[in-house]
Design an enzyme around this catalytic site. Structure first.
Site, PDB file in Angstrom:
ATOM      1  N   ARG A   6       0.838  -1.217  -0.149  1.00  0.00           N
ATOM      2  CA  ARG A   6      -0.178   0.154   0.166  1.00  0.00           C
ATOM      3  C   ARG A   6       0.823   1.267  -0.044  1.00  0.00           C
ATOM      4  NH1 ARG A   6      -3.189  -3.009   3.640  1.00  0.00           N
ATOM      5  NH2 ARG A   6      -4.824  -4.072   2.460  1.00  0.00           N
TER       6      ARG A   6
ATOM      7  N   LYS B 126       3.409  11.145 -12.038  1.00  0.00           N
ATOM      8  CA  LYS B 126       2.532  10.340 -12.740  1.00  0.00           C
ATOM      9  C   LYS B 126       3.274   8.890 -12.853  1.00  0.00           C
ATOM     10  CE  LYS B 126      -0.550  13.442 -15.544  1.00  0.00           C
ATOM     11  NZ  LYS B 126      -0.872  13.809 -16.550  1.00  0.00           N
TER      12      LYS B 126
ATOM     13  N   GLU C 138       9.324  16.706 -25.782  1.00  0.00           N
ATOM     14  CA  GLU C 138       8.766  17.344 -24.263  1.00  0.00           C
ATOM     15  C   GLU C 138       9.425  18.685 -23.849  1.00  0.00           C
ATOM     16  OE1 GLU C 138       6.333  15.745 -23.074  1.00  0.00           O
ATOM     17  OE2 GLU C 138       6.479  13.668 -23.375  1.00  0.00           O
TER      18      GLU C 138
ATOM     19  N   LYS D   3       7.780  22.294 -15.460  1.00  0.00           N
ATOM     20  CA  LYS D   3       6.987  21.531 -14.730  1.00  0.00           C
ATOM     21  C   LYS D   3       6.469  21.438 -13.267  1.00  0.00           C
ATOM     22  CE  LYS D   3       5.638  16.659 -15.031  1.00  0.00           C
ATOM     23  NZ  LYS D   3       5.537  15.279 -15.809  1.00  0.00           N
TER      24      LYS D   3
ATOM     25  N   GLU E 148      -4.183  17.053 -11.745  1.00  0.00           N
ATOM     26  CA  GLU E 148      -4.703  17.424 -12.934  1.00  0.00           C
ATOM     27  C   GLU E 148      -6.287  17.546 -12.924  1.00  0.00           C
ATOM     28  OE1 GLU E 148      -2.715  15.372 -16.407  1.00  0.00           O
ATOM     29  OE2 GLU E 148      -4.475  15.373 -17.395  1.00  0.00           O
TER      30      GLU E 148
ATOM     31  N   ARG F 200      -2.811  21.425 -15.208  1.00  0.00           N
ATOM     32  CA  ARG F 200      -1.851  20.285 -15.686  1.00  0.00           C
ATOM     33  C   ARG F 200      -1.816  19.645 -16.706  1.00  0.00           C
ATOM     34  NH1 ARG F 200       1.285  15.778 -11.672  1.00  0.00           N
ATOM     35  NH2 ARG F 200       2.431  14.649 -13.534  1.00  0.00           N
TER      36      ARG F 200
ATOM     37  N   ASN G 237      -0.200  18.121 -21.223  1.00  0.00           N
ATOM     38  CA  ASN G 237      -0.464  17.153 -22.533  1.00  0.00           C
ATOM     39  C   ASN G 237      -0.497  17.344 -24.091  1.00  0.00           C
ATOM     40  OD1 ASN G 237      -0.297  14.449 -20.791  1.00  0.00           O
ATOM     41  ND2 ASN G 237      -2.315  15.526 -19.976  1.00  0.00           N
TER      42      ASN G 237
ATOM     43  N   HIS H 187      -0.115  15.025 -27.020  1.00  0.00           N
ATOM     44  CA  HIS H 187      -0.244  13.892 -26.416  1.00  0.00           C
ATOM     45  C   HIS H 187      -1.518  13.056 -26.897  1.00  0.00           C
ATOM     46  CE1 HIS H 187       3.254  15.267 -24.079  1.00  0.00           C
ATOM     47  NE2 HIS H 187       3.142  14.155 -23.223  1.00  0.00           N
TER      48      HIS H 187
ATOM     49  N   HIS I 102      -0.527   9.670 -28.302  1.00  0.00           N
ATOM     50  CA  HIS I 102      -0.871   8.390 -27.890  1.00  0.00           C
ATOM     51  C   HIS I 102      -1.783   7.612 -28.792  1.00  0.00           C
ATOM     52  CE1 HIS I 102      -0.527   9.942 -23.257  1.00  0.00           C
ATOM     53  NE2 HIS I 102       0.794   9.679 -23.815  1.00  0.00           N
TER      54      HIS I 102
ATOM     55  N   HIS J  73       7.710   7.430 -27.740  1.00  0.00           N
ATOM     56  CA  HIS J  73       6.583   8.447 -27.120  1.00  0.00           C
ATOM     57  C   HIS J  73       7.058   9.821 -27.671  1.00  0.00           C
ATOM     58  CE1 HIS J  73       4.111  10.142 -24.292  1.00  0.00           C
ATOM     59  NE2 HIS J  73       5.142  11.035 -23.923  1.00  0.00           N
TER      60      HIS J  73
HETATM   61  P1  NAD Z   1      12.513   4.574 -22.182  1.00  0.00           P
HETATM   62  O1  NAD Z   1      12.361   4.473 -20.819  1.00  0.00           O
HETATM   63  O2  NAD Z   1      11.847   3.560 -23.180  1.00  0.00           O
HETATM   64  O3  NAD Z   1      13.923   4.910 -22.729  1.00  0.00           O
HETATM   65  C1  NAD Z   1      14.366   4.871 -23.920  1.00  0.00           C
HETATM   66  C2  NAD Z   1      15.549   3.965 -24.209  1.00  0.00           C
HETATM   67  O4  NAD Z   1      16.793   4.327 -23.593  1.00  0.00           O
HETATM   68  C3  NAD Z   1      15.300   2.605 -23.632  1.00  0.00           C
HETATM   69  O5  NAD Z   1      15.557   1.822 -24.650  1.00  0.00           O
HETATM   70  C4  NAD Z   1      16.215   2.465 -22.368  1.00  0.00           C
HETATM   71  O6  NAD Z   1      16.705   1.272 -21.988  1.00  0.00           O
HETATM   72  C5  NAD Z   1      17.493   3.557 -23.152  1.00  0.00           C
HETATM   73  N1  NAD Z   1      18.104   4.156 -22.109  1.00  0.00           N
HETATM   74  C6  NAD Z   1      17.670   4.749 -20.965  1.00  0.00           C
HETATM   75  N2  NAD Z   1      18.761   5.644 -20.435  1.00  0.00           N
HETATM   76  C7  NAD Z   1      19.809   5.530 -21.083  1.00  0.00           C
HETATM   77  C8  NAD Z   1      21.130   5.868 -21.213  1.00  0.00           C
HETATM   78  N3  NAD Z   1      21.519   6.714 -20.392  1.00  0.00           N
HETATM   79  N4  NAD Z   1      21.930   5.399 -21.853  1.00  0.00           N
HETATM   80  C9  NAD Z   1      21.766   4.585 -23.267  1.00  0.00           C
HETATM   81  N5  NAD Z   1      20.407   4.023 -23.219  1.00  0.00           N
HETATM   82  C10 NAD Z   1      19.359   4.410 -22.290  1.00  0.00           C
HETATM   83  O7  NAD Z   1      11.744   6.005 -22.847  1.00  0.00           O
HETATM   84  P2  NAD Z   1      11.669   7.504 -22.418  1.00  0.00           P
HETATM   85  O8  NAD Z   1      11.710   8.224 -23.661  1.00  0.00           O
HETATM   86  O9  NAD Z   1      12.982   7.628 -21.247  1.00  0.00           O
HETATM   87  O10 NAD Z   1      10.181   7.453 -21.538  1.00  0.00           O
HETATM   88  C11 NAD Z   1       9.049   7.258 -22.365  1.00  0.00           C
HETATM   89  C12 NAD Z   1       8.172   6.901 -21.307  1.00  0.00           C
HETATM   90  O11 NAD Z   1       7.784   7.873 -20.368  1.00  0.00           O
HETATM   91  C13 NAD Z   1       6.647   6.493 -21.791  1.00  0.00           C
HETATM   92  O12 NAD Z   1       6.291   5.331 -21.630  1.00  0.00           O
HETATM   93  C14 NAD Z   1       5.713   7.476 -21.381  1.00  0.00           C
HETATM   94  O13 NAD Z   1       4.410   7.184 -21.463  1.00  0.00           O
HETATM   95  C15 NAD Z   1       6.467   7.839 -20.036  1.00  0.00           C
HETATM   96  N6  NAD Z   1       5.988   9.346 -19.692  1.00  0.00           N
HETATM   97  C16 NAD Z   1       5.717   9.508 -18.582  1.00  0.00           C
HETATM   98  C17 NAD Z   1       5.576  10.845 -18.072  1.00  0.00           C
HETATM   99  C18 NAD Z   1       5.009  11.131 -16.556  1.00  0.00           C
HETATM  100  O14 NAD Z   1       4.691  12.126 -16.205  1.00  0.00           O
HETATM  101  N7  NAD Z   1       5.126  10.069 -15.754  1.00  0.00           N
HETATM  102  C19 NAD Z   1       5.727  11.833 -18.943  1.00  0.00           C
HETATM  103  C20 NAD Z   1       6.128  11.651 -20.179  1.00  0.00           C
HETATM  104  C21 NAD Z   1       6.481  10.389 -20.600  1.00  0.00           C
HETATM  105  N1  GLY Z   2       3.719  14.381 -18.579  1.00  0.00           N
HETATM  106  C1  GLY Z   2       2.323  14.829 -18.235  1.00  0.00           C
HETATM  107  C2  GLY Z   2       2.154  15.096 -16.726  1.00  0.00           C
HETATM  108  O1  GLY Z   2       3.253  14.784 -15.997  1.00  0.00           O
HETATM  109  O2  GLY Z   2       1.290  15.401 -16.443  1.00  0.00           O
END
Ligand code: NAD
Ligand code: GLY
Length: 365
Positions: A122, A144, A186, A228, A238, A242, A246, A249, A253, A266
């Site tokens: 939890r 998030k 982003e 942010k 949100e 907030r 997006n 997005h 998405h 992404h």
């Molecule tokens: P990812 O986590 O898939 O990383 C991209 C690639 O880079 C992967 O293959 C990873 O293994 C590799 N990698 C990571 N760090 C590395 C490094 N230092 N050196 C070499 N390779 C490395 O993708 P991302 O773009 O980081 O994140 C995308 C995800 O984030 C999506 O799922 C998206 O929905 C999510 N997201 C979440 C939020 C949020 O607010 N929580 C905001 C934006 C995106």
């Molecule tokens: N990436 C969108 C949010 O964090 O609200």
């Protein structure tokens, strides 16, 4: 060379936390000690990032009882099934409810580990150590967390804030160019939604960012996180503003889900989605020709797609966009632009204009 660590704050009352941005932070034992309140730490990473950075992190955590769980790499593994591996490791190693989960990786790992921290017994402590540009400027901040469902991106999850974010800019040295570009989508987003001055800075400094000049990258990461943090502090869950984060997005998405998770990154979906949002805003008379051109130009210069993939028809887009967290009572709302640095979230647009925008891309493809 930039060597100082910048510290920003996300102000959320008792759940406020710092964001550390700087070089050579992964191995700083003192940083972890400051934010880990008990003995057990489970590091969640993936098979690409772990060989690069896990040892350095575990060495810095040597005074703790540590474990690690290494997930397969990729957006297509952001599933309930793979998520369960984190609980397998926590339970097999008898981690208790005071433990800390540390996410070491990009946004996929951060989202999955954060959601595990929200759910395990939890709720346990959580630390974000983002290693992609996208994670350093966006996903590690704001709480998030979550997973994808076959029918919709990030549809299962929770708001759950970390105790700190440690963004070591040196980790970006090993990032592929395509991933750096995805992060820039982003970054550009922040300029467009509220920070026109930053957008102009980005137009002037994009080449420095693409060349990974450390001062430019540090500045862009800090300015993005400031933007942010400000929005999240005002609207953590949100209820309103907030949603501006997006921009692009809903289209993005839909692209990610429509082509199959992982085919488009992404950030690539967001890049094309920003252009689509700009095109619709222009059609509505809210953006000038020159504003729209500047937006498409910077997305293109960043190395990102400026159009959706040809296989997605307008009808499929509408279907996919109906599964979006901004849909309320069946009504689609979008983040649209009324200028550079001026955005709104609204359902108050003529849907014929949305259809015409989607058809414009069908013709273009
Ligand atoms: P990812 O986590 O898939 O990383 C991209 C690639 O880079 C992967 O293959 C990873 O293994 C590799 N990698 C990571 N760090 C590395 C490094 N230092 N050196 C070499 N390779 C490395 O993708 P991302 O773009 O980081 O994140 C995308 C995800 O984030 C999506 O799922 C998206 O929905 C999510 N997201 C979440 C939020 C949020 O607010 N929580 C905001 C934006 C995106
Ligand atoms: N990436 C969108 C949010 O964090 O609200």
């Amino acid at each position: 060379m930039e060597s100082t660590t910048q510290t920003l704050h996300v102000d959320l009352g008792k759940r406020s936390y710092p964001i550390y941005i700087g070089r050579d932070l992964l191995g700083k034992a003192e940083l972890y000690q400051r934010h880990i309140p008990s003995q057990q730490v489970m590091v969640v990473s993936n098979e690409t990032v772990a060989p690069l950075y896990l040892e350095q992190v575990l060495t810095a955590l040597k005074d703790f009882q540590t474990g690690s769980v290494i997930l397969p790499d990729g957006e297509k593994f952001k599933t309930l099934e793979v998520w369960n591996h984190i609980f397998d490791a926590l339970l097999a190693q008898h981690f208790d409810r005071r433990c800390t989960i540390l996410a070491l990786g990009g946004g996929v790992i951060g989202d999955m580990a954060g959601f595990a921290a929200a759910a395990y017994q939890r709720g346990v402590h959580f630390i974000q150590v983002p290693t992609t540009l996208l994670a350093q400027v966006d996903s590690s901040v704001g709480g998030k967390t979550g997973l994808n469902h076959a029918l919709g991106k990030n549809m299962i999850g929770a708001f759950y804030q970390p105790r700190c974010v440690i963004a070591d800019t040196d980790t970006l040295n090993t990032l592929e160019d395509r991933q750096l570009a995805a992060g820039l989508a982003e970054v550009i987003k922040y300029g467009l939604i509220t920070d026109a001055e930053f957008f102009v800075w980005l137009e002037e400094n994009l080449d420095a960012l693409l060349n990974r000049e450390i001062q430019a990258l540090s500045y862009a990461i800090a300015r993005s996180c400031q933007n942010k943090a400000h929005i999240v502090a005002a609207d953590e869950l949100e209820a309103g503003q907030r949603a501006l984060l997006n921009l692009g997005h809903t289209f993005g998405h839909a692209i990610e889900t429509g082509v199959g998770y992982g085919d488009w990154l992404h950030g690539e979906g967001v890049g094309a989605g920003i252009c689509m949002a700009a095109t619709l805003s222009h059609r509505l008379g809210w953006l000038t020709d020159s504003e729209k051109r500047r937006i498409v130009e910077i997305i293109e210069r960043a190395g990102l797609p400026v159009e959706p993939p040809s296989q997605l028809t307008p009808e499929r887009f509408i279907e996919l966009m109906s599964v979006d967290k901004k849909v309320l009572d069946g009504h689609l709302r979008l983040v649209l632009l009324q200028g550079i640095g001026k955005s709104i979230v609204t359902g108050d647009f003529n849907h014929n204009d949305l259809n015409a925008t989607l058809n414009e891309y069908r013709r273009a493809n």
